[in-house]
Design a protein around this motif. Structure first.
Motif, PDB file in Angstrom:
ATOM      1  N   PRO A  50       0.790  -1.225   0.000  1.00  0.00           N
ATOM      2  CA  PRO A  50       0.000   0.000   0.000  1.00  0.00           C
ATOM      3  C   PRO A  50       0.827   1.282   0.000  1.00  0.00           C
ATOM      4  CG  PRO A  50       0.190  -0.809   2.236  1.00  0.00           C
ATOM      5  CD  PRO A  50       1.008  -1.739   1.374  1.00  0.00           C
ATOM      6  N   ASP A  51       2.176   1.178  -0.036  1.00  0.00           N
ATOM      7  CA  ASP A  51       2.994   2.374   0.208  1.00  0.00           C
ATOM      8  C   ASP A  51       3.224   3.267  -1.012  1.00  0.00           C
ATOM      9  OD1 ASP A  51       4.598   0.593  -1.072  1.00  0.00           O
ATOM     10  OD2 ASP A  51       6.211   0.590   0.402  1.00  0.00           O
ATOM     11  N   GLY A  52       2.940   2.766  -2.222  1.00  0.00           N
ATOM     12  CA  GLY A  52       3.123   3.602  -3.412  1.00  0.00           C
ATOM     13  C   GLY A  52       4.580   3.812  -3.801  1.00  0.00           C
ATOM     14  N   ASP A  53       5.475   2.968  -3.283  1.00  0.00           N
ATOM     15  CA  ASP A  53       6.895   3.078  -3.604  1.00  0.00           C
ATOM     16  C   ASP A  53       7.148   2.579  -5.030  1.00  0.00           C
ATOM     17  OD1 ASP A  53       9.584   3.574  -3.182  1.00  0.00           O
ATOM     18  OD2 ASP A  53       9.953   1.601  -2.307  1.00  0.00           O
ATOM     19  N   VAL A  54       8.121   3.183  -5.709  1.00  0.00           N
ATOM     20  CA  VAL A  54       8.437   2.771  -7.079  1.00  0.00           C
ATOM     21  C   VAL A  54       8.978   1.339  -7.088  1.00  0.00           C
ATOM     22  CG1 VAL A  54       9.852   3.197  -9.124  1.00  0.00           C
ATOM     23  CG2 VAL A  54       8.974   5.131  -7.794  1.00  0.00           C
ATOM     24  N   HIS A  55       8.362   0.489  -7.875  1.00  0.00           N
ATOM     25  CA  HIS A  55       8.822  -0.894  -8.004  1.00  0.00           C
ATOM     26  C   HIS A  55       9.504  -1.091  -9.360  1.00  0.00           C
ATOM     27  CE1 HIS A  55       8.748  -5.291  -7.993  1.00  0.00           C
ATOM     28  NE2 HIS A  55       8.257  -5.212  -9.213  1.00  0.00           N
ATOM     29  N   GLY A  56       8.827  -0.653 -10.399  1.00  0.00           N
ATOM     30  CA  GLY A  56       9.358  -0.770 -11.757  1.00  0.00           C
ATOM     31  C   GLY A  56       8.870   0.390 -12.595  1.00  0.00           C
ATOM     32  N   ASP A 208     -11.573  -0.311 -13.115  1.00  0.00           N
ATOM     33  CA  ASP A 208     -12.506   0.819 -13.022  1.00  0.00           C
ATOM     34  C   ASP A 208     -13.569   0.609 -11.947  1.00  0.00           C
ATOM     35  OD1 ASP A 208     -11.281   2.405 -14.916  1.00  0.00           O
ATOM     36  OD2 ASP A 208     -12.537   1.706 -16.582  1.00  0.00           O
ATOM     37  N   GLY A 209     -14.179  -0.581 -11.907  1.00  0.00           N
ATOM     38  CA  GLY A 209     -15.297  -0.810 -11.002  1.00  0.00           C
ATOM     39  C   GLY A 209     -14.911  -1.477  -9.689  1.00  0.00           C
ATOM     40  N   ALA A 243      -9.721   4.858  -3.348  1.00  0.00           N
ATOM     41  CA  ALA A 243     -10.663   3.780  -3.018  1.00  0.00           C
ATOM     42  C   ALA A 243     -10.330   2.515  -3.821  1.00  0.00           C
ATOM     43  CB  ALA A 243     -12.097   4.237  -3.299  1.00  0.00           C
ATOM     44  N   GLN A 244      -9.976   2.707  -5.101  1.00  0.00           N
ATOM     45  CA  GLN A 244      -9.575   1.551  -5.920  1.00  0.00           C
ATOM     46  C   GLN A 244      -8.311   0.910  -5.347  1.00  0.00           C
ATOM     47  OE1 GLN A 244      -9.118   3.525  -9.702  1.00  0.00           O
ATOM     48  NE2 GLN A 244     -11.162   2.930 -10.422  1.00  0.00           N
ATOM     49  N   ALA A 245      -7.334   1.744  -4.993  1.00  0.00           N
ATOM     50  CA  ALA A 245      -6.059   1.219  -4.471  1.00  0.00           C
ATOM     51  C   ALA A 245      -6.293   0.425  -3.191  1.00  0.00           C
ATOM     52  CB  ALA A 245      -5.085   2.366  -4.232  1.00  0.00           C
ATOM     53  N   ARG A 246      -7.151   0.952  -2.309  1.00  0.00           N
ATOM     54  CA  ARG A 246      -7.446   0.263  -1.042  1.00  0.00           C
ATOM     55  C   ARG A 246      -8.082  -1.091  -1.302  1.00  0.00           C
ATOM     56  NH1 ARG A 246      -8.719   5.307   1.007  1.00  0.00           N
ATOM     57  NH2 ARG A 246     -10.889   5.098   0.384  1.00  0.00           N
ATOM     58  N   LEU A 260      -3.209   7.765 -10.360  1.00  0.00           N
ATOM     59  CA  LEU A 260      -3.211   8.049  -8.923  1.00  0.00           C
ATOM     60  C   LEU A 260      -1.776   8.160  -8.397  1.00  0.00           C
ATOM     61  CD1 LEU A 260      -4.630   8.263  -6.121  1.00  0.00           C
ATOM     62  CD2 LEU A 260      -4.474   5.757  -5.990  1.00  0.00           C
ATOM     63  N   PHE A 261      -0.911   7.317  -8.901  1.00  0.00           N
ATOM     64  CA  PHE A 261       0.476   7.268  -8.408  1.00  0.00           C
ATOM     65  C   PHE A 261       1.401   8.123  -9.269  1.00  0.00           C
ATOM     66  CE2 PHE A 261      -1.650   3.193  -7.623  1.00  0.00           C
ATOM     67  CZ  PHE A 261      -1.717   3.256  -6.241  1.00  0.00           C
TER      68      PHE A 261
END
Ligand code: C2E
Ligand code: CA
Ligand code: CA
Ligand code: CA
Length: 280
Positions: A50-56, A208-209, A243-246, A260-261
């Motif tokens: 959940p941290d949004g850190d760069v992976h690739g 999306d949904g 909300a999608q990310a969660r 979002l990111f």
């Protein structure tokens, strides 16, 4: 009715002509675009949840046309696929991405992205020399094969044959394979038995949904379960809201990509993110 049908046909035919002319023109211009330096790559971060850190990062090509401005790859890649220019363009994009990745590794060490992804068209996979091209670019740039992720679509390999053989040769080189737009083709599940795959990229259509009802989230939920059962990575694409990310995280997704990111960024802007990573 007959008359309307006739004029309808003429309207259609005239538009087909206009489109064919436009495509022929664009195809010819693409030949020069590469030489004149009008194409350039952007890199969209793939982040961990959940941290949004760069992976690739995923490499996404752009065309800055001298008169017509920016042209979307959704417009010019299909033209390049039809006139064969995608073979040259694709090899160029691949080389740029590998050079860039090596540069980031030199500058940022362990804070560099884990992987650089490159989109590869069916047409490229059908070239008997493609796996050798990839091997040559890796050797020339010094990029480790495992740091490269090749994104292919299901439609490119669903009927087996030479394209599938190319994918197998890429896997033998140690290159990682992602199935792009997963779920939008017609053979997604069967393909997982025949085609070597490391990562499923879940199409935006199913993301999306995902924050909505159980029904709306059903496909993304199922794909997460398939990925877990087969021990594959899964990247949720086109994530635009918290909300999608969660919800994706709750469903088991640990990798995501979307506005979002971060949007697709020029390499200098990715560098800023990596410098912050290296410092923190
Ligand atoms: P793709 O591989 O599915 O790439 C994802 C597309 O979604 C990219 O569009 C990206 O900018 C966009 N995107 C990412 N996050 C979001 C989001 O949160 N919301 C929305 N609405 N869109 C998002 P882009 O860059 O216009 O590329 C379109 C397609 O063109 C790509 O789809 C890929 O199929 C093709 N393409 C791009 N670069 C290359 C290339 O170098 N070679 C080949 N063969 N195809 C390429
Ligand atoms: Ca892709
Ligand atoms: Ca995709
Ligand atoms: Ca797509």
């Amino acid at each position: 009715v007959k008359e309307r049908g006739k004029s309808g046909y003429r309207w259609y035919a005239e538009n087909m002509d206009a489109q064919a002319v436009e495509h022929a023109r664009m195809g010819a211009e693409l030949q020069r675009a590469l030489v004149r330096g009008e194409l350039f790559p952007l890199y969209q971060p793939v982040v961990t949840l959940p941290d949004g850190d760069v992976h690739g990062v995923e490499t996404l090509v752009r065309w800055r046309h001298p008169e017509r401005g920016m042209i979307s790859p959704a417009e010019f890649i299909p033209v390049a696929e039809r006139n064969g220019m995608i073979v040259q363009i694709g090899a160029w994009v691949l080389r740029q991405a590998c050079l860039q990745m090596v540069e980031w590794q030199r500058l940022y060490g362990t804070a560099a992205p884990m992987r650089v992804a490159v989109n590869v068209s069916a047409r490229q996979l059908l070239e008997p020399s493609f796996a050798q091209t990839v091997a040559d670019v890796l050797a020339e740039t010094g990029l480790h094969p495992g740091d490269l992720l090749v994104e292919i679509t299901e439609t490119a390999v669903f009927d087996g044959g030479p394209a599938l053989e190319t994918v197998q040769a890429l896997q033998a080189l140690g290159v990682a394979i992602a199935l792009d737009d997963f779920g939008t083709g017609h053979s997604s599940l069967g393909l997982l038995r025949t085609c070597p795959v490391d990562i499923l990229k879940v199409d935006k259509l199913f993301v999306d949904g995902v924050a909505g009802t159980a029904e709306e989230a059903a496909i993304a939920t199922s794909i997460a379960q398939i990925a877990q059962a087969l021990r594959l990575g899964a990247v949720a694409e086109g994530v635009e809201t918290p909300a999608q990310a969660r919800r994706l995280y709750q469903l088991g997704y640990r990798l995501a990509q979307g506005f979002l990111f971060a949007r697709p960024l020029p390499p200098e802007e990715v560098g800023v993110l990596l410098a912050a990573r290296a410092a923190g």
